[in-house]
Design a protein around this motif. Structure first.
Motif, short mmCIF file in Angstrom:
data_model
loop_
_atom_site.label_atom_id
_atom_site.label_comp_id
_atom_site.label_asym_id
_atom_site.label_seq_id
_atom_site.Cartn_x
_atom_site.Cartn_y
_atom_site.Cartn_z
N UNK A 209 0.66 -1.22 0.07
CA UNK A 209 0.03 0.09 -0.07
C UNK A 209 0.90 1.12 0.08
N UNK A 210 1.93 1.16 0.86
CA UNK A 210 2.72 2.40 0.73
C UNK A 210 3.51 2.63 -0.47
N UNK A 211 4.06 1.39 -1.14
CA UNK A 211 4.40 1.59 -2.48
C UNK A 211 3.75 2.05 -3.48
N UNK A 212 2.31 1.57 -3.40
CA UNK A 212 1.40 2.23 -4.31
C UNK A 212 1.06 3.74 -4.17
N UNK A 213 1.33 4.35 -2.82
CA UNK A 213 1.01 5.54 -2.81
C UNK A 213 2.16 6.36 -3.42
N UNK A 214 3.48 5.65 -3.19
CA UNK A 214 4.72 6.38 -3.68
C UNK A 214 4.81 6.55 -5.21
N UNK A 215 4.19 5.46 -5.83
CA UNK A 215 4.23 5.26 -7.22
C UNK A 215 2.89 6.26 -7.65
N UNK A 216 1.92 6.47 -7.16
CA UNK A 216 0.98 7.44 -7.68
C UNK A 216 0.99 8.82 -7.37
N UNK A 218 3.97 10.09 -5.61
CA UNK A 218 5.39 10.59 -5.43
C UNK A 218 5.80 10.51 -4.13
N UNK A 219 7.02 10.93 -3.87
CA UNK A 219 7.82 10.94 -2.59
C UNK A 219 9.28 10.42 -2.76
N UNK A 220 10.22 10.46 -1.68
CA UNK A 220 11.45 10.08 -1.82
C UNK A 220 11.51 8.58 -2.04
N UNK A 221 10.86 7.71 -1.21
CA UNK A 221 10.73 6.31 -1.32
C UNK A 221 9.54 5.67 -0.87
N UNK A 222 9.16 4.21 -0.86
CA UNK A 222 8.22 3.88 -0.44
C UNK A 222 7.89 3.91 1.11
N UNK A 223 9.10 4.20 1.98
CA UNK A 223 9.18 4.40 3.37
C UNK A 223 8.86 5.73 3.77
N UNK A 224 8.50 6.74 2.88
CA UNK A 224 8.51 8.07 3.23
C UNK A 224 7.32 8.59 2.73
N UNK A 225 6.28 7.88 2.96
CA UNK A 225 4.68 8.26 2.54
C UNK A 225 3.76 8.46 3.82
N UNK A 226 2.84 9.14 3.35
CA UNK A 226 1.80 9.34 4.70
C UNK A 226 1.19 7.88 5.11
#
Length: 307
Positions: A209-216, A218-226
């Motif tokens: 889920x975090x990776x999906x947010x990062x892909x859609x 943006x962000x620094x990496x999948x572990x820097x998302x809301x």
């Protein structure tokens, strides 16, 4: 209501190995090790002066908290595997048709499993944890009595410590069960659909889920998302400043012993501090989320089995 209580009791009967027999065996081994440690002189109970009145009480308090922490780790792991296994047990042991013939809905069956995970199963482990403290303290007190370093005043102080720490552990247990309820329900709901594969799926789902947010988004990496920050917040255990301050005061045990100025642990203050500091909004949302995912899992279970 009687049928629901019977369903909860069934969960204990089917999983008593993990929640009763296993802890009881561990308690027996721990008791034997404690007796051996005191009888062969691995534990020094020859104290004098201020150390005689202060240090044993500190050891009792910290020892009880250590036991509580160890049993809480055991309970956390066991509940996780229970949710992944118990919610799929009916399908695995071919008893699904039997339960489908009973006048009990799939939702009530799954709700009984979650109720067992919140009440009777952790309650049994908690009771064994309390018994383990009684046995360990009993061995320590008897040994010190034989050596002439114990007194009835010390026994009264130990009894007070026992009830204070037991209260704190009970409140912490209830708060933790409520705090982690949505994760337990999610694992159980996944297990109702895919069985024991719920364990790896539950571990990978937050990352996906975090990776999906990062892909859609943006962000620094999948572990820097809301999503990831929210999961870190919800996965962190409930905190209480009282416990941090009290444990911090024990860093200078020698100085406290010589001055005799150490304060006893206050279970009521700990419980109040913990309950006030809880995010009750998140707990309320977690309860709603848990009921929702269990209902969805029950509908999936009903529709799939009807077909």
């Amino acid at each position: 209501m009687k049928a629901f209580i019977a369903l909860v009791h069934r969960e204990f009967i089917e999983h008593r190995g993990a929640f009763f027999i296993g802890p009881a065996l561990l308690l027996a081994v721990l008791f034997a090790i404690t007796i051996l440690a005191f009888t062969v002189g691995r534990v020094d109970v020859h104290l004098s002066g201020a150390l005689l009145t202060v240090v044993p009480l500190i050891v009792y308090e910290i020892g009880f908290f250590g036991l509580g922490f160890a049993w809480s780790l055991y309970l956390a792991v066991t509940l996780f595997f229970y949710c992944a296994d118990g919610f799929a047990a009916d399908k695995r042991n071919n008893s699904m048709l039997f339960w489908k013939s009973m006048p009990v809905s799939d939702f009530r069956i799954l709700l009984s499993k979650m109720t067992a995970a919140l009440t009777i199963l952790p309650g049994v482990v908690f009771a064994i944890a309390l018994l383990s403290a009684v046995l360990l303290f009993g061995v320590a007190f008897v040994t010190m009595s034989i050596n002439g370093t114990a007194s009835m005043a010390a026994l009264g102080a130990i009894t007070g410590i026992y009830f204070q720490v037991a209260l704190a552990l009970f409140v912490a247990l209830v708060a933790s069960l409520l705090w982690y309820l949505p994760f337990m329900a999610l694992v159980g709901a996944i297990a109702a659909a895919v069985g024991r594969w719920a364990i790896p799926i539950a571990l990978l789902l937050p990352t996906l889920i975090s990776t999906l947010e990062w892909v859609t988004l943006g962000g620094l990496h999948p572990f820097a998302t809301n999503t990831w920050r929210f999961l870190q917040y919800r996965l962190a255990p409930p905190q209480t400043p009282y416990a941090d301050n009290w444990f911090g005061a024990l860093e200078n045990v020698d100085g406290l012993a010589s001055s005799g100025s150490i304060g006893r642990f206050d279970g009521t203050a700990f419980a109040s501090d913990l309950l006030v500091g809880l995010d009750w909004t998140q707990i309320g949302l977690g309860i709603v989320f848990a009921i929702a995912v269990i209902y969805i899992a029950s509908e999936y279970r009903r529709r799939v089995n009807d077909n």
